[in-house]
Write a protein that holds these residues in place. Structure first.
Motif, PDB file in Angstrom:
ATOM      1  N   VAL A  19      -6.609  -1.194  -2.934  1.00  0.00           N
ATOM      2  CA  VAL A  19      -7.454  -0.633  -3.992  1.00  0.00           C
ATOM      3  C   VAL A  19      -6.609   0.265  -4.895  1.00  0.00           C
ATOM      4  N   LEU A  20      -5.764   1.103  -4.281  1.00  0.00           N
ATOM      5  CA  LEU A  20      -4.865   1.956  -5.066  1.00  0.00           C
ATOM      6  C   LEU A  20      -3.930   1.101  -5.916  1.00  0.00           C
ATOM      7  N   ASP A  21      -3.389   0.040  -5.341  1.00  0.00           N
ATOM      8  CA  ASP A  21      -2.484  -0.838  -6.078  1.00  0.00           C
ATOM      9  C   ASP A  21      -3.182  -1.461  -7.283  1.00  0.00           C
ATOM     10  N   THR A  22      -4.414  -1.901  -7.106  1.00  0.00           N
ATOM     11  CA  THR A  22      -5.184  -2.482  -8.205  1.00  0.00           C
ATOM     12  C   THR A  22      -5.378  -1.456  -9.321  1.00  0.00           C
ATOM     13  N   PHE A  23      -5.726  -0.219  -8.947  1.00  0.00           N
ATOM     14  CA  PHE A  23      -5.868   0.850  -9.937  1.00  0.00           C
ATOM     15  C   PHE A  23      -4.537   1.077 -10.661  1.00  0.00           C
ATOM     16  N   CYS A  24      -3.449   1.184  -9.914  1.00  0.00           N
ATOM     17  CA  CYS A  24      -2.132   1.448 -10.517  1.00  0.00           C
ATOM     18  C   CYS A  24      -1.719   0.322 -11.445  1.00  0.00           C
ATOM     19  N   GLU A  25      -1.980  -0.909 -11.055  1.00  0.00           N
ATOM     20  CA  GLU A  25      -1.623  -2.043 -11.907  1.00  0.00           C
ATOM     21  C   GLU A  25      -2.424  -2.006 -13.210  1.00  0.00           C
ATOM     22  N   ALA A  26      -3.720  -1.735 -13.125  1.00  0.00           N
ATOM     23  CA  ALA A  26      -4.567  -1.671 -14.316  1.00  0.00           C
ATOM     24  C   ALA A  26      -4.186  -0.492 -15.216  1.00  0.00           C
ATOM     25  N   SER A  27      -3.634   0.569 -14.617  1.00  0.00           N
ATOM     26  CA  SER A  27      -3.263   1.772 -15.369  1.00  0.00           C
ATOM     27  C   SER A  27      -1.791   1.808 -15.744  1.00  0.00           C
ATOM     28  N   ASN A  28      -1.070   0.733 -15.430  1.00  0.00           N
ATOM     29  CA  ASN A  28       0.362   0.649 -15.711  1.00  0.00           C
ATOM     30  C   ASN A  28       1.146   1.802 -15.073  1.00  0.00           C
ATOM     31  N   ILE A  29       0.798   2.113 -13.815  1.00  0.00           N
ATOM     32  CA  ILE A  29       1.466   3.165 -13.050  1.00  0.00           C
ATOM     33  C   ILE A  29       2.328   2.492 -11.992  1.00  0.00           C
ATOM     34  N   LYS A  30       3.585   2.880 -11.934  1.00  0.00           N
ATOM     35  CA  LYS A  30       4.503   2.369 -10.917  1.00  0.00           C
ATOM     36  C   LYS A  30       4.964   3.545 -10.057  1.00  0.00           C
ATOM     37  N   VAL A  31       4.736   3.462  -8.759  1.00  0.00           N
ATOM     38  CA  VAL A  31       5.186   4.504  -7.843  1.00  0.00           C
ATOM     39  C   VAL A  31       5.667   3.872  -6.544  1.00  0.00           C
ATOM     40  N   GLU A  32       6.500   4.634  -5.868  1.00  0.00           N
ATOM     41  CA  GLU A  32       6.971   4.263  -4.533  1.00  0.00           C
ATOM     42  C   GLU A  32       6.399   5.312  -3.588  1.00  0.00           C
ATOM     43  N   ILE A  33       5.715   4.838  -2.545  1.00  0.00           N
ATOM     44  CA  ILE A  33       5.114   5.766  -1.596  1.00  0.00           C
ATOM     45  C   ILE A  33       5.583   5.456  -0.184  1.00  0.00           C
ATOM     46  N   VAL A  34       5.626   6.510   0.612  1.00  0.00           N
ATOM     47  CA  VAL A  34       5.942   6.384   2.033  1.00  0.00           C
ATOM     48  C   VAL A  34       4.730   6.907   2.788  1.00  0.00           C
ATOM     49  N   ILE A  35       4.209   6.085   3.692  1.00  0.00           N
ATOM     50  CA  ILE A  35       3.026   6.446   4.470  1.00  0.00           C
ATOM     51  C   ILE A  35       3.483   7.246   5.686  1.00  0.00           C
ATOM     52  N   VAL A  36       2.959   8.455   5.832  1.00  0.00           N
ATOM     53  CA  VAL A  36       3.326   9.314   6.951  1.00  0.00           C
ATOM     54  C   VAL A  36       2.073   9.667   7.748  1.00  0.00           C
ATOM     55  N   GLY A  37       2.198  10.574   8.699  1.00  0.00           N
ATOM     56  CA  GLY A  37       1.057  11.008   9.490  1.00  0.00           C
ATOM     57  C   GLY A  37       0.539   9.904  10.389  1.00  0.00           C
ATOM     58  N   ALA A  38      -0.706  10.045  10.797  1.00  0.00           N
ATOM     59  CA  ALA A  38      -1.315   9.082  11.716  1.00  0.00           C
ATOM     60  C   ALA A  38      -1.355   7.675  11.116  1.00  0.00           C
ATOM     61  N   SER A  39      -1.615   7.577   9.810  1.00  0.00           N
ATOM     62  CA  SER A  39      -1.637   6.259   9.158  1.00  0.00           C
ATOM     63  C   SER A  39      -0.268   5.592   9.242  1.00  0.00           C
ATOM     64  N   GLY A  40       0.782   6.364   9.020  1.00  0.00           N
ATOM     65  CA  GLY A  40       2.139   5.828   9.139  1.00  0.00           C
ATOM     66  C   GLY A  40       2.448   5.370  10.548  1.00  0.00           C
ATOM     67  N   ILE A  41       1.984   6.132  11.526  1.00  0.00           N
ATOM     68  CA  ILE A  41       2.212   5.760  12.927  1.00  0.00           C
ATOM     69  C   ILE A  41       1.473   4.465  13.258  1.00  0.00           C
ATOM     70  N   ILE A  42       0.231   4.345  12.806  1.00  0.00           N
ATOM     71  CA  ILE A  42      -0.545   3.115  13.043  1.00  0.00           C
ATOM     72  C   ILE A  42       0.171   1.916  12.418  1.00  0.00           C
ATOM     73  N   LEU A  43       0.655   2.054  11.182  1.00  0.00           N
ATOM     74  CA  LEU A  43       1.368   0.958  10.517  1.00  0.00           C
ATOM     75  C   LEU A  43       2.692   0.653  11.202  1.00  0.00           C
ATOM     76  N   CYS A  44       3.423   1.688  11.586  1.00  0.00           N
ATOM     77  CA  CYS A  44       4.717   1.489  12.242  1.00  0.00           C
ATOM     78  C   CYS A  44       4.548   0.765  13.578  1.00  0.00           C
ATOM     79  N   MET A  45       3.510   1.130  14.324  1.00  0.00           N
ATOM     80  CA  MET A  45       3.266   0.456  15.599  1.00  0.00           C
ATOM     81  C   MET A  45       2.997  -1.032  15.384  1.00  0.00           C
ATOM     82  N   GLU A  46       2.302  -1.366  14.307  1.00  0.00           N
ATOM     83  CA  GLU A  46       2.057  -2.767  13.978  1.00  0.00           C
ATOM     84  C   GLU A  46       3.378  -3.469  13.656  1.00  0.00           C
TER      85      GLU A  46
END
Length: 185
Positions: A19-46
């Protein structure tokens, strides 16, 4: 609108990032993000193909490592329950979140945002160098430290300790030896 009462698994996290990516694309925003915290741990475990469960989280914590945080982006992050945690995390240093040796890129899902997940040792360090009680409980009550390569983790911890301007007596780093011992690591 609430995008999640609690993020429990990778699908819920990825859906919100899309959803964030869709918003950024429509708004012509380019960013690089690093997911940290519990969400980052959940993704890293995957990424690591680990079945260990981790506690749910209310939001997605990120560091923005490239790109400008505009007012529009800030508003979208708030709406989607994504929080920039730059001021909370002092160690690991910001440049380590930019180092490809310490992170994985999530490929093929996003157009306007580049999404990275730190390796498990860097994620553990965010908990180790915190002074928050919930981060201490994460170290004590989950298998986070068991997933780490202990030698790599100790090397990072030693490096960060040597670069700390002052030793915070409430930092969870002071409990690390005890937790290793209790967990038999």
């Amino acid at each position: 609108m609430s995008y999640s009462d609690q993020y429990r698994d990778i699908e819920e996290i990825i859906d919100t990032l899309m959803v964030l990516d869709t918003f950024c694309e429509a708004s012509n925003i380019k960013v690089e993000i690093v997911i940290v915290g519990a969400s980052g741990i959940i993704l890293c475990m995957e990424i690591m193909n680990q079945e260990m469960g981790f506690r749910p989280t209310r939001d997605i914590d990120i560091q923005i490592t490239r790109g400008e945080v505009t007012a529009a982006l800030q508003a979208a992050l708030q709406e989607y329950e994504i929080e920039i945690v730059g001021g909370v995390i002092h160690f690991p240093p910001r440049e380590d979140f930019r180092d490809d040796d310490y992170r994985y890129k999530i490929e093929g899902l996003f157009e306007a945002i580049d999404v990275y997940v730190p390796n498990i040792e860097l994620l553990a360090c965010t908990k180790i160098f915190s002074s928050r009680e919930k981060d201490l409980r994460d170290l004590e009550n989950t298998d986070l430290l068991n997933l780490c390569n202990k030698n790599k983790l100790i090397e990072l911890v030693d490096e960060y300790i040597s670069n700390m301007p002052s030793r915070d007596p409430s930092s969870n780093v002071h409990d690390l030896s005890r937790i290793f011992q209790e967990k038999g690591i």
